[in-house]
Design an enzyme around this catalytic site. Structure first.
Site, PDB file in Angstrom:
ATOM      1  N   ASN A 209       0.862  -1.195   0.000  1.00  0.00           N
ATOM      2  CA  ASN A 209       0.000   0.000   0.000  1.00  0.00           C
ATOM      3  C   ASN A 209       0.891   1.235   0.000  1.00  0.00           C
ATOM      4  O   ASN A 209       2.111   1.131   0.069  1.00  0.00           O
ATOM      5  CB  ASN A 209      -0.968  -0.022   1.186  1.00  0.00           C
ATOM      6  CG  ASN A 209      -0.233   0.001   2.508  1.00  0.00           C
ATOM      7  OD1 ASN A 209       0.418   0.976   2.847  1.00  0.00           O
ATOM      8  ND2 ASN A 209      -0.312  -1.116   3.255  1.00  0.00           N
ATOM      9  N   ALA A 273       1.458   1.647  11.647  1.00  0.00           N
ATOM     10  CA  ALA A 273       1.717   0.970  10.365  1.00  0.00           C
ATOM     11  C   ALA A 273       0.413   0.692   9.632  1.00  0.00           C
ATOM     12  O   ALA A 273      -0.628   0.451  10.256  1.00  0.00           O
ATOM     13  CB  ALA A 273       2.456  -0.343  10.620  1.00  0.00           C
ATOM     14  N   ASP A 277      -4.103  -6.212   5.276  1.00  0.00           N
ATOM     15  CA  ASP A 277      -5.115  -7.033   5.950  1.00  0.00           C
ATOM     16  C   ASP A 277      -5.039  -8.493   5.518  1.00  0.00           C
ATOM     17  O   ASP A 277      -5.471  -9.372   6.246  1.00  0.00           O
ATOM     18  CB  ASP A 277      -6.513  -6.464   5.649  1.00  0.00           C
ATOM     19  CG  ASP A 277      -6.717  -5.130   6.352  1.00  0.00           C
ATOM     20  OD1 ASP A 277      -6.251  -4.997   7.499  1.00  0.00           O
ATOM     21  OD2 ASP A 277      -7.304  -4.209   5.749  1.00  0.00           O
TER      22      ASP A 277
HETATM   23  N1  CTP Z   1      -3.712  -2.781  12.390  1.00  0.00           N
HETATM   24  C1  CTP Z   1      -2.861  -3.778  12.853  1.00  0.00           C
HETATM   25  N2  CTP Z   1      -2.834  -4.981  12.237  1.00  0.00           N
HETATM   26  C2  CTP Z   1      -3.607  -5.232  11.165  1.00  0.00           C
HETATM   27  C3  CTP Z   1      -4.474  -4.222  10.670  1.00  0.00           C
HETATM   28  C4  CTP Z   1      -4.497  -3.005  11.307  1.00  0.00           C
HETATM   29  O1  CTP Z   1      -2.151  -3.546  13.820  1.00  0.00           O
HETATM   30  N3  CTP Z   1      -3.563  -6.407  10.595  1.00  0.00           N
HETATM   31  C5  CTP Z   1      -3.767  -1.521  13.104  1.00  0.00           C
HETATM   32  C6  CTP Z   1      -3.267  -0.333  12.325  1.00  0.00           C
HETATM   33  O2  CTP Z   1      -1.867  -0.139  12.526  1.00  0.00           O
HETATM   34  C7  CTP Z   1      -4.088   0.790  12.918  1.00  0.00           C
HETATM   35  C8  CTP Z   1      -5.397   0.124  13.284  1.00  0.00           C
HETATM   36  O3  CTP Z   1      -5.122  -1.258  13.378  1.00  0.00           O
HETATM   37  O4  CTP Z   1      -3.510   1.286  14.104  1.00  0.00           O
HETATM   38  C9  CTP Z   1      -6.523   0.329  12.309  1.00  0.00           C
HETATM   39  O5  CTP Z   1      -6.090   0.099  10.998  1.00  0.00           O
HETATM   40  P1  CTP Z   1      -7.082   0.311   9.783  1.00  0.00           P
HETATM   41  O6  CTP Z   1      -6.382  -0.089   8.521  1.00  0.00           O
HETATM   42  O7  CTP Z   1      -7.717   1.657   9.860  1.00  0.00           O
HETATM   43  O8  CTP Z   1      -8.223  -0.715  10.149  1.00  0.00           O
HETATM   44  P2  CTP Z   1      -8.472  -2.212   9.834  1.00  0.00           P
HETATM   45  O9  CTP Z   1      -8.507  -2.962  11.113  1.00  0.00           O
HETATM   46  O10 CTP Z   1      -7.510  -2.705   8.806  1.00  0.00           O
HETATM   47  O11 CTP Z   1      -9.954  -2.177   9.282  1.00  0.00           O
HETATM   48  P3  CTP Z   1     -10.503  -1.675   7.865  1.00  0.00           P
HETATM   49  O12 CTP Z   1      -9.345  -1.744   6.917  1.00  0.00           O
HETATM   50  O13 CTP Z   1     -11.575  -2.642   7.577  1.00  0.00           O
HETATM   51  O14 CTP Z   1     -11.006  -0.276   8.095  1.00  0.00           O
END
Ligand code: CTP
Length: 403
Positions: A209, A273, A277
């Site tokens: 990303n 970070a 996902d």
């Molecule tokens: N995060 C994490 N590990 C993951 C995904 C996210 O630690 N596998 C953490 C990110 O670093 C951030 C928070 O969770 O602090 C939210 O990340 P975000 O991308 O906004 O949310 P997601 O949980 O990925 O949900 P979505 O993408 O569905 O909004």
């Protein structure tokens, strides 16, 4: 040595007030921004014009000046400083501080401040040794106020003893030493994740990303500047490693999780970070080739572990766990849901709907906890990092009190 440090210098009455001019010059030469309050007594010995010329700033003198209060009220004066320095500190201002008087701009500011205070008492030796003054000094010491004791020598009044304001060079060195050892997060361990993760499709291709890592790296740097012992765990970015910070380089979400767990225990963990996902299930160890039927390969994705959630529920959970929420719609609602779902203490919600954010320098942040939503002005990423460090400093103070 004092680069960017904001010092509020209060110059109170006494013959030594003239030495404040040299002190301002030295502090500024070391990179500090010096803003001055000159008390009524101080102004009997040096003029506001001299102080303004040397400090290159407005000099504040009067609590009830409409101009001063509207430009910069006494509360703001007391808050927008990294250190409040009183030099010289007369017997009178020492007594005002010890007993909580708020009679003029200087004493009111000192009562209102939540910043560290250093004082350099200077007075006649009999006044200095008087039980009243010594009791006041002890009261201030117990409150954590840093006292630079006066020098012994011939006094302007013709007497000999302890009471002389130390040389400006000595006070300047004490200020530098103060900033070195009195950092508010000294003794705290922090973990920061930063940047994207790259999930291999095969040995040469990956899913990634656009996260630049700028915000996470700025947070790591700011926490270190505030005295914390920081471990930065970063995905692939094109930023240099911040100076003096243990930096662990990873590629994938699984590696980032492992590095984060290995960095425990910590007091503070910040998940900046942009973790992928999903990863490819069983990514081949050889490069995927085009086949003769010109059929594109199908990639089977499986979900990556959520680092923020894992660490929020870890048996060694840091006392403050902070996540980010990058959202394009329903910012607050989604962020609150993330806070609950992931079990962290704070979420910094970030509106990424505009193209100003990802990979760019500006962030529009809302700090969200269980009970409150605090909107921050749009700031560059370094300012966001510093605002977050300040909020953490305040939070850690209450943690300490609760213990
Ligand atoms: N995060 C994490 N590990 C993951 C995904 C996210 O630690 N596998 C953490 C990110 O670093 C951030 C928070 O969770 O602090 C939210 O990340 P975000 O991308 O906004 O949310 P997601 O949980 O990925 O949900 P979505 O993408 O569905 O909004």
């Amino acid at each position: 040595m004092l680069n960017g440090k904001r010092i509020l210098l209060i110059i109170s009455g006494g013959i030594a007030a003239y030495k404040a001019i040299e002190l301002i010059r030295l502090l500024k030469k070391s990179g500090a921004h010096v803003r001055c309050i000159l008390t009524h007594g101080g102004a009997q010995f040096i003029t506001p014009l001299t102080v303004a010329a040397i400090s290159e700033d407005h000099v504040y003198t009067d609590l009830f000046s409409l101009k001063d209060e509207s430009e910069m009220g006494h509360i703001r004066l007391s808050r927008e400083a990294d250190l409040v320095l009183v030099a010289p500190a007369s017997a009178n201002i020492v007594a005002q501080m010890a007993h909580g008087f708020a009679e003029d701009l200087a004493s009111t500011t000192l009562l209102a401040t939540n910043k560290p205070v250093m004082i350099c008492p200077a007075m006649n030796p009999m006044m200095w040794e008087h039980t009243a003054t010594q009791n006041n000094i002890n009261t201030l010491k117990k409150r954590g106020i840093v006292i630079i004791p006066p020098d012994e020598g011939d006094m302007a009044c013709g007497e000999y003893g302890a009471g002389r304001l130390p040389d400006p060079a000595h006070i300047h060195d004490e200020v530098i030493a103060f900033f070195k050892t009195n950092k508010p997060l000294h003794g705290y361990r922090a973990i920061v994740t930063s940047g994207p993760t790259h999930e291999a499709i095969d040995p040469v291709r990956y899913i990634g990303n656009r996260s630049s890592g700028k915000q996470g790296h700025a947070i790591a740097q700011s926490l270190a500047d505030h005295g914390a012992n920081v471990t930065l765990i970063t995905g692939p970015v094109s930023l240099p490693d911040p100076q003096g910070i243990k930096t662990v380089h990873v590629q994938t979400a699984l590696e980032m999780l492992e590095a984060t767990q290995s960095a425990l225990p910590a007091d503070i963990a910040i998940f900046a970070a942009a973790v992928a996902d999903w990863r490819i299930d069983n990514a081949p160890t050889h490069k995927i080739k085009k086949n003769n039927e010109k059929k594109a390969p199908s990639l089977l994705l499986i979900e990556n572990p959520d680092l923020l959630k894992t660490i929020s529920n870890h048996k060694n959970r840091p006392s403050l766990v902070i996540g980010f929420a990058a959202e394009t719609q329903d910012l607050i609602e989604n962020a609150k849901e993330k806070l609950t779902k992931k079990g962290c203490d704070w979420i910094l919600a970030n509106n990424v709907a505009t193209d100003k954010v990802f990979g760019n320098d500006q962030n529009h942040i809302y700090l969200i906890d269980q009970n409150t939503v605090q909107e921050w002005p749009i700031m560059d990423k370094k300012a966001v990092a510093d605002a977050l460090s300040e909020a953490i400093v305040e939070k850690m103070k209450t943690h300490k009190k609760e213990k």
